[in-house]
Design a protein around this motif. Structure first.
Motif, PDB file in Angstrom:
ATOM      1  N   THR A 195      -1.855  -1.842   1.837  1.00 54.63           N
ATOM      2  CA  THR A 195      -0.891  -0.815   2.353  1.00 54.63           C
ATOM      3  C   THR A 195      -0.403   0.200   1.184  1.00 54.63           C
ATOM      4  O   THR A 195      -0.635   1.391   1.190  1.00 54.63           O
ATOM      5  CB  THR A 195       0.515  -1.254   2.814  1.00 54.63           C
ATOM      6  N   ARG A 196      -0.184  -0.507   0.051  1.00 49.57           N
ATOM      7  CA  ARG A 196       0.143   0.443  -1.242  1.00 49.57           C
ATOM      8  C   ARG A 196      -1.197   1.368  -1.603  1.00 49.57           C
ATOM      9  O   ARG A 196      -1.200   2.478  -1.867  1.00 49.57           O
ATOM     10  CB  ARG A 196       0.349  -0.493  -2.296  1.00 49.57           C
ATOM     11  N   LYS A 227      -3.968   2.198   0.288  1.00 50.89           N
ATOM     12  CA  LYS A 227      -4.019   3.319   1.095  1.00 50.89           C
ATOM     13  C   LYS A 227      -3.285   4.696   1.004  1.00 50.89           C
ATOM     14  O   LYS A 227      -3.562   5.770   1.257  1.00 50.89           O
ATOM     15  CB  LYS A 227      -4.068   2.887   2.627  1.00 50.89           C
TER      16      LYS A 227
END
Length: 287
Positions: free
Chosen positions: A239-240, A242
């Motif tokens: 997530t980080r 992206k």
């Protein structure tokens, strides 16, 4: 000048002079007091090196040499050997560490790439890895492939890229930094998540976001590759990664006289996820 080191990749004894094509010009000297067994080992390495360089030369093609030149490789330092042929030769000399080191020392691009396929990074010291990284100046095929391949396998895998990125961001071709970022990409692709320093990697992502658009050309390319690797292989930081890719946006890199494109990190990570390959580690980064 090619130096035969006998036991490792550190050039201790200047024995053979050669040009980038592997044409041997002279045997210069054998150190006084060198044990007879070592002399014989050194001469066998010289003979093997001569044979491999001749094989490389015979398999070179002008078409492939031009392709490499379009990617920025000096034409005078390459025979133009295909990757397929290099892999065949690599199999025939597998396990010959001293020979691999001497191949790298020739300065010939084909031989240096072959050295990366053959050498065992676990047997290389920090000084040897540093020598390889410095020897790859101006050669992206080597700085971004051969050097990271062996570094990822070594006991100095985390130490070296940190050093290279710190010193390689200074004005210049940036090849040390490209080796550093590509090594980090290889590490996150091969080391299990539980063994990774996630805080370090997250900090590196933040650094990429801040610096990617203002740094050197190939450094931008390898930084972008690092974001892709984290997003594709490190599930706790996907997530980080992206978010970083989205914040970075398009990355502009001069790709030479080629049709190559810089992959869009966010799109690339999405494709990996769609294919069900997210988080699946690689056994090796050699290709």
């Amino acid at each position: 000048m090619i130096a035969i080191s006998i036991n490792d990749c550190t050039p201790e004894f200047a024995l053979v002079q050669a040009d980038f094509t592997g044409h041997f010009l002279a045997i210069e000297k054998i150190p006084f007091g060198m044990p007879g067994g070592d002399i014989m080992a050194g001469m066998k390495t010289i003979a093997a090196l001569s044979s491999v360089m001749a094989d490389l030369k015979s398999k070179g093609s002008e078409k492939t040499r031009k392709i490499y030149a379009n990617h920025g490789m000096p034409a005078e330092r390459s025979f133009g050997v295909s990757n397929a042929d290099l892999k065949v030769i690599a199999k025939s000399i597998k396990g010959q560490q001293a020979l691999a080191c001497e191949l790298f020392a020739t300065g010939n691009v084909d031989a240096m790439y072959l050295a990366g396929l053959v050498a065992d990074g676990a047997k290389m010291s920090a000084a040897e890895l540093q020598s390889w990284a410095e020897g790859a100046a101006g050669l992206s095929m080597i700085a971004e492939y051969s050097v990271p391949w062996v570094t990822v396998e070594s006991a100095h895998a985390w130490e070296m890229p940190a050093r290279w990125i710190e010193t390689g961001m200074e004005p210049g071709p940036g090849n040390l930094a490209t080796s550093g970022w590509t090594t980090y990409s290889g590490l996150v692709a091969t080391v299990e998540d539980q063994a990774l320093d996630l805080a370090l990697i997250e900090g590196l992502l933040s650094g990429v976001v801040q610096e990617i658009h203002s740094t050197q050309n190939r450094v931008r390319y390898t930084m972008n590759g690092f974001v892709i690797s984290v997003g594709s292989y490190v599930l706790p930081l996907a997530t980080r990664a992206k978010a970083a890719a989205k914040e970075i946006g398009p990355v502009s890199v001069q790709m030479g006289n080629t049709a190559c494109m810089v992959p869009a990190a966010l799109d690339y990570i999405a494709k990996v996820e769609t294919a069900g390959k997210a988080g699946k580690k690689r056994k090796t980064i050699r290709c």
